[in-house]
Write a protein that holds these residues in place. Structure first.
Motif, PDB file in Angstrom:
ATOM      1  N   ARG A  24       0.841  -1.206   0.000  1.00  0.00           N
ATOM      2  CA  ARG A  24       0.000   0.000   0.000  1.00  0.00           C
ATOM      3  C   ARG A  24       0.877   1.258   0.000  1.00  0.00           C
ATOM      4  O   ARG A  24       0.539   2.263  -0.603  1.00  0.00           O
ATOM      5  N   THR A  27       1.956   1.880  -3.509  1.00  0.00           N
ATOM      6  CA  THR A  27       0.838   2.462  -4.255  1.00  0.00           C
ATOM      7  C   THR A  27       0.761   3.954  -3.985  1.00  0.00           C
ATOM      8  O   THR A  27       0.606   4.762  -4.908  1.00  0.00           O
ATOM      9  N   GLU A  32      -0.925   6.943  -6.620  1.00  0.00           N
ATOM     10  CA  GLU A  32      -2.281   6.400  -6.623  1.00  0.00           C
ATOM     11  C   GLU A  32      -2.825   6.376  -5.206  1.00  0.00           C
ATOM     12  O   GLU A  32      -2.087   6.436  -4.239  1.00  0.00           O
ATOM     13  N   ARG A  33      -4.131   6.262  -5.118  1.00  0.00           N
ATOM     14  CA  ARG A  33      -4.780   6.176  -3.800  1.00  0.00           C
ATOM     15  C   ARG A  33      -4.829   4.710  -3.388  1.00  0.00           C
ATOM     16  O   ARG A  33      -5.486   3.890  -4.039  1.00  0.00           O
ATOM     17  N   PRO A  34      -4.156   4.371  -2.295  1.00  0.00           N
ATOM     18  CA  PRO A  34      -4.212   2.972  -1.834  1.00  0.00           C
ATOM     19  C   PRO A  34      -5.553   2.674  -1.173  1.00  0.00           C
ATOM     20  O   PRO A  34      -6.346   3.579  -0.908  1.00  0.00           O
ATOM     21  N   ASP A  35      -5.764   1.436  -0.901  1.00  0.00           N
ATOM     22  CA  ASP A  35      -6.974   1.009  -0.204  1.00  0.00           C
ATOM     23  C   ASP A  35      -6.780   1.286   1.286  1.00  0.00           C
ATOM     24  O   ASP A  35      -6.248   0.462   2.034  1.00  0.00           O
ATOM     25  N   ARG A  37      -8.964   1.484   3.603  1.00  0.00           N
ATOM     26  CA  ARG A  37      -9.750   0.600   4.471  1.00  0.00           C
ATOM     27  C   ARG A  37      -8.978  -0.698   4.754  1.00  0.00           C
ATOM     28  O   ARG A  37      -8.991  -1.201   5.884  1.00  0.00           O
ATOM     29  N   MET A  38      -8.314  -1.216   3.736  1.00  0.00           N
ATOM     30  CA  MET A  38      -7.502  -2.415   3.924  1.00  0.00           C
ATOM     31  C   MET A  38      -6.355  -2.111   4.899  1.00  0.00           C
ATOM     32  O   MET A  38      -6.061  -2.908   5.794  1.00  0.00           O
ATOM     33  N   LEU A 101      -9.928   8.259   6.564  1.00  0.00           N
ATOM     34  CA  LEU A 101     -11.211   7.611   6.279  1.00  0.00           C
ATOM     35  C   LEU A 101     -12.408   8.498   6.614  1.00  0.00           C
ATOM     36  O   LEU A 101     -13.507   8.272   6.118  1.00  0.00           O
ATOM     37  N   TYR A 167     -12.127 -10.376   7.716  1.00  0.00           N
ATOM     38  CA  TYR A 167     -11.534  -9.626   6.604  1.00  0.00           C
ATOM     39  C   TYR A 167     -11.130 -10.584   5.484  1.00  0.00           C
ATOM     40  O   TYR A 167      -9.945 -10.825   5.257  1.00  0.00           O
ATOM     41  N   GLU A 169     -10.957 -10.405   2.287  1.00  0.00           N
ATOM     42  CA  GLU A 169     -10.091  -9.850   1.249  1.00  0.00           C
ATOM     43  C   GLU A 169      -8.644  -9.754   1.750  1.00  0.00           C
ATOM     44  O   GLU A 169      -7.701 -10.108   1.043  1.00  0.00           O
ATOM     45  N   GLU A 173      -5.249 -11.913   0.526  1.00  0.00           N
ATOM     46  CA  GLU A 173      -3.988 -11.292   0.153  1.00  0.00           C
ATOM     47  C   GLU A 173      -2.833 -11.842   0.981  1.00  0.00           C
ATOM     48  O   GLU A 173      -1.739 -12.076   0.475  1.00  0.00           O
TER      49      GLU A 173
END
Length: 182
Positions: A24, A27, A32-35, A37-38, A101, A167, A169, A173
Motif C-alpha cells: 500500500r 501504491t 495512486e490512492r491505496p486502499d 480501508r484495507m 477515512l 476480513y 479480502e 492477500e
C-alpha cells in the motif's frame, strides 16, 4: 533443543501483514490512492494482536530469560523499548488512517514517511528477535518453560482464523503473498 517452528510461523504471518502495508505504501508513492480501508484492517489487526498476544508473551519470556541469563536483561530491555516505539508509531498510523477515512486532510508526505518508517522498524524488530532472542531462548529455557511459551502460540492461529472471517479480502492477500522472513 526446543522447536522454534511456531514462533517462526508467527513471524511469517507478521511479515505478510507488513508486506500488505508495504504494498500500500508503494501504491501511495506511485501517486495512486491505496486502499485505506484495507490498511485500517491491517493496523487494527496488528494492534489487537500486539495487545492480546505479543505483550503477554513478551512479559513471560522476559521474566524466564532474566532468571536464566545475564545476557538476557539488556537484550530484553532493548527489545521492549523497540516494541514500545513500534506501538507508538502504529498508534499514530491508526489515528492518521481514521482521519483519512473520515475525509479529513492530512499531509500525505508525512503519512507516507510514517508508514515507511513503521514497516522498516517492525521488520528490524522481527529480525532482532530471530537473530538474538530466539537463540537466547533456545540456549536458556528448559523444555517445560519453552512449552509454556509455545502453548501461547495457538492464539496466533485463532487470530488468523478470526481474520479470515472478519476480513476475507485481507486474508486472501495474506495467503497469496510470498514473503521471505529469513
Amino acid at each position: 533443543m526446543p522447536n522454534v517452528t511456531q514462533l517462526r510461523q508467527d513471524h511469517a504471518n507478521m511479515a505478510r501483514l507488513l508486506h500488505v502495508l508495504s504494498h500500500r505504501h508503494k501504491t501511495l508513492v506511485s501517486g495512486e490512492r491505496p486502499d485505506f480501508r484495507m490498511m485500517r484492517e491491517v493496523v487494527d489487526y496488528i494492534l489487537d494482536y500486539m495487545q492480546g498476544f505479543i505483550i503477554p508473551l513478551e512479559r513471560q519470556c522476559t521474566q524466564m530469560l532474566c532468571e536464566r541469563s545475564e545476557d538476557a536483561a539488556p537484550l530484553c530491555q532493548r527489545l521492549i523499548q523497540q516494541y514500545r516505539t513500534l506501538h507508538e508509531r502504529l498508534d499514530k498510523l491508526s489515528g492518521n488512517l481514521d482521519s483519512i477515512l473520515m475525509d479529513q486532510i492530512i499531509p500525505m508526505d508525512q503519512f507516507n514517511a510514517d508508514l515507511r518508517e513503521y514497516v522498516e522498524a517492525h521488520r528490524d524488530y522481527l529480525r532482532a528477535e530471530r537473530q538474538e532472542l530466539f537463540p537466547l531462548m533456545r540456549d536458556n529455557l528448559s523444555d517445560e518453560e519453552w512449552q509454556q511459551l509455545t502453548d501461547a502460540i495457538p492464539h496466533a492461529r485463532t487470530e488468523l482464523e478470526r481474520l479470515q472471517e472478519a476480513y476475507p479480502e485481507l486474508y486472501a492477500e495474506l495467503t497469496e503473498s510470498d514473503v521471505v522472513t529469513a
